[in-house]
Design an enzyme around this catalytic site. Structure first.
Site, mmCIF file in Angstrom:
data_model
loop_
_atom_site.group_PDB
_atom_site.id
_atom_site.type_symbol
_atom_site.label_atom_id
_atom_site.label_comp_id
_atom_site.label_asym_id
_atom_site.label_seq_id
_atom_site.Cartn_x
_atom_site.Cartn_y
_atom_site.Cartn_z
ATOM 1 N N HIS D 167 38.325 37.840 41.937
ATOM 2 C CA HIS D 167 37.581 38.312 40.763
ATOM 3 C C HIS D 167 36.376 39.153 41.183
ATOM 4 C CE1 HIS D 167 35.041 37.580 37.028
ATOM 5 N NE2 HIS D 167 34.086 37.474 37.939
ATOM 6 N N ARG D 180 24.664 41.969 36.247
ATOM 7 C CA ARG D 180 25.349 40.778 35.737
ATOM 8 C C ARG D 180 24.490 39.538 35.914
ATOM 9 N NH1 ARG D 180 30.654 40.675 39.259
ATOM 10 N NH2 ARG D 180 31.198 39.005 37.805
ATOM 11 N N THR D 228 32.619 39.378 21.542
ATOM 12 C CA THR D 228 31.892 40.182 22.505
ATOM 13 C C THR D 228 30.712 40.793 21.757
ATOM 14 O OG1 THR D 228 33.846 40.710 23.834
ATOM 15 C CG2 THR D 228 32.027 42.315 23.872
#
Lengths: 245, 245, 245, 245, 245
Positions: D167, D180, D228
């Site tokens: 990932h 992030r 989202t």
């Protein structure tokens, strides 16, 4: 003065649009309007339906007390979809329409038979034509929207024909007391088919739907009903409005 | 003066319609109406139920405080579905009805036993008849709607009979303290069955439902409850209205 | 003057009903009521809780700011479910109650341990008893409703015992800082279990729930949370009302 | 006069709570309040945020026009969760808060890296540290809540590490233009992770999320987004309120 | 005086944002505003769209009567997403906007073809370019949002190219009467693609979508429509507002 739309043609030809729209009354209709205002709302709906009855066929069904998600159902048939849309928008602007909430609108097109045709399935095709509805006039209509899964659509035409033959056979005994009509909706609404039934014998209808559930074709459904709409067939939309006013 | 409907007949015969309808009170009932207006709303509901009690059997249950999705449940039995619909529409137009919101309406038909019959499953059929409810009068009713998947309906009748035998056996010890009644709803509402229970012993009932969950037949369910409706059995619908007013 | 309900008995005995009910404030509480009216609403709730505190144990939790679906949680314990229902219906009719909306109501019954008993799983049973909560007084409560699938209930008792042993082992290190209590809800609400936790260490709690997710028993869940309710433990329901007023 | 909370510490340390709360404006804010009242509502929010800025870090995002389920997002960081809750409850009682509706509240805790650590995955750990965000200041933030299934949590730590390595690799090229941050939510809300992104390049971000979808770890998700939330980063919550007033 | 945005460029270039936003009218628009106020609301919307037409391309569609979840659809194209957001926020503050409710907002980016390129799939690429829409001007637009599952994204690029070839072939006969346009939404909204169609032949469109359902690529969808939005193409957003006023 324009002539009425040809109801028989709209109800039997392929290439006709069917709009199925359910509504719920807002409490404001009863709390904020007087009896007289509600009575005039009925007349206003009558005028709007008359205005459009040279282009669209309008039918009304009372679902209050039988369904939780709606109080009434309108079925509209038209050759040009914009006529049906114009009618529903005009209705929406009436006093009755403003106090109603649209719950679900599904649009389908009528087509000639896909599978049980003379060439693909001759004996069943003949059996379908051999019996007509011949019991008491239907008082109830039922609308069941259906969506099939990707596996169904990826079957070959022959495989689907076999499945539909298995689906059709158990329905033959019910031709005498349940009427059926099919609309194709893929891409127009979020279902593949709108199935419409009329009957006066709800026990027979219950047995018919159980029979339709008991064949392999039923394993390809991702939506069946949800909602199933059961309504009392009314003489006119204005009569539906009168009953609710 | 018309005679009352035959309650025993409606509660024990096949071919009877059962309408299960739950409602939630709108806050406007408490905020916009005075105590006196709410008291008169109770009387109005009494009059409406009396008007219909020669045609329909009306029962009321208080679900407020026990369920989040409803405040009360009405169960209506009738031979002709339009009588039940007429009653619920009349109720909807009362002051109490206008301030209530319909949450769910499910309609089923009673039928004779399908599987645990004398011919298919004799000993279980006898066992079902051998014990009667004999503990304290039930105070609670529970309604659990059920929908089975396509695999269930595609089983053979023998396979389904075997499954239902496995479903029935663990229920025998509970015949003494849990009453059960079944309605068939396929095609009339978006469920296949409406199961109705009465009991005074909710721990026994909890154990019964766990027992019913622990058999293979339970693996064919796509809906079980959702909602499960638990309500206090009331002497009348008017009494339910009084409790909520 | 009646004596208070025996809280210890209600919190530790089997056969006790637990009602978990969450509520959201309607905006009308703030927009339509003055500060004085809201202050009097607090007093009214105090009086109602006092009226019932000889029959039911009432606890309040502030969830506003921590959960989106609710502003507060009430946990009620009672020996007779109708007492809990009566209390919640009385609360609903107060000024505060009228301006609140019920979001979810779940009902469970307490039972003796099913699997980790002296006879079935002696060493784990002893381990559970060997450690007590001994860190800072918990400020937070968490409610996680759970529903298991048909496969779970069709396992043998031994298979389920093995699963629950695997579920229990990783929880032992958290006995010191997370309290747990279990309610059985099958058939009473649309879940099988209501799990209730208290802690002052939310990081430890997060690690505990991850540990519980990491065992095979977790593969049998069809509902876990949805919603998970996280609330601040309050000294009383009246205090919850005060914080929201 | 109290000093401001240490923003850098709250944004980089483990053991910090992050509350993500989205809101929708009620139409009453525009219909019932005058322009002047709305202007004073902005000032009231400013005062409330100032009152809490010694304990909590408050950030605001404008989502109106970009998301249907919300008009704005608040992100709160705090060491003690009750401080965050107190702030959000104070905000809820302002004029602006009363006319807002909470849509979703998710709570997570920050932790040290679980898998891509120096000991478990040295080269990837170094690669993550080797590149810093170095393009235009981000204007957009995206919040994607994630829930993993029981199979994920039943994998061994090594299996999960391998998955997370797969990932992580495709994300390295985006370190330069997408920031992030991860929050752990299991047991606190109905998700396992809250992933938070900042970027000025939404095409790059779209490609990053496609890359993250294209690895085996993605097959273990039962919730990814829904919603989202895409928002415009604002200089302050008060500025968000000003834009909406 | 600023020049108009370059519509052709926005409709044909990669890297352009498309915002698709559907709305439902609140009943207050009809109940609380006079005809004159609604007429002035139309003018206000005209002014707002003019204010932004140097930066964003704004298109309006009437969905009332055709869809239950919305009354109208707005499609906005812009190079900078904040311009689109600013326009929608300005619209929201108009009298018309305040009485509308946002139902769904989806955002996508245009990209060059991924699979049916000259290098990967030459003959299909040429076939796509060989036919142009050449029947009656389209009156209807259809928006179908699509989300693919993790298995799709874990296929190799070659496998996905093969699938998309199988998806593209049956669409060639419809190039003459159905226009198509694709937007990429992964990470920006809760879908992967927004597919937009224009046609005047809804039967052909129904057949096209059935053809697209009948290929293996369709087995990778977890969302297809839900909602499918069918709308009447309007000359301007102001005209949509006029029709609804």
């Amino acid at each position: 003065m324009s002539s009425l739309v040809d109801a028989t043609k709209l109800l039997t030809s392929p290439g006709i649009f069917g709009i199925f729209s359910t509504y719920r009354m807002r409490p404001s209709y009863y709390l904020d309007l007087s009896k007289e205002e509600r009575a005039s709302a009925v007349d206003e709906v009558s005028r709007v339906t008359e205005e459009f009855n040279d282009k669209v066929l309008i039918q009304g069904y009372l679902t209050a007390g039988l369904c939780h998600s709606s109080d009434f159902l309108i079925r509209v048939h038209c050759e040009d979809l914009t006529d049906g849309q114009s009618f529903l928008m005009s209705l929406k602007k009436t006093k009755f329409g403003v106090h109603s909430e649209v719950i679900e609108t599904l649009i389908g097109i009528t087509k000639s038979l896909n599978y049980i045709t003379k060439s693909k399935s001759q004996s069943l095709n003949e059996a379908l034509g051999a019996t007509v509805y011949s019991t008491e006039a239907p008082r109830y209509a039922i609308v069941i929207p259906i969506k099939k899964n990707a596996q169904w659509w990826n079957l070959s035409d022959l495989e689907r024909t076999n499945m539909i033959e298995g689906h059709t056979r158990p329905t033959l005994p019910y031709l005498v007391n349940v009427k059926r009509k099919l609309y194709h909706a893929t891409g127009l609404s979020d279902v593949d088919f709108i199935t419409y039934f009329e009957t006066n014998d709800l026990t027979a209808f219950n047995n018919l739907i159980i029979a339709l559930a008991s064949v392999p074709e039923n394993t390809f459904h991702v939506r069946y009903g949800n909602p199933t709409t059961l309504g009392l067939i009314s003489v006119s939309l204005a009569d539906v409005v009168r009953q609710l006013s």
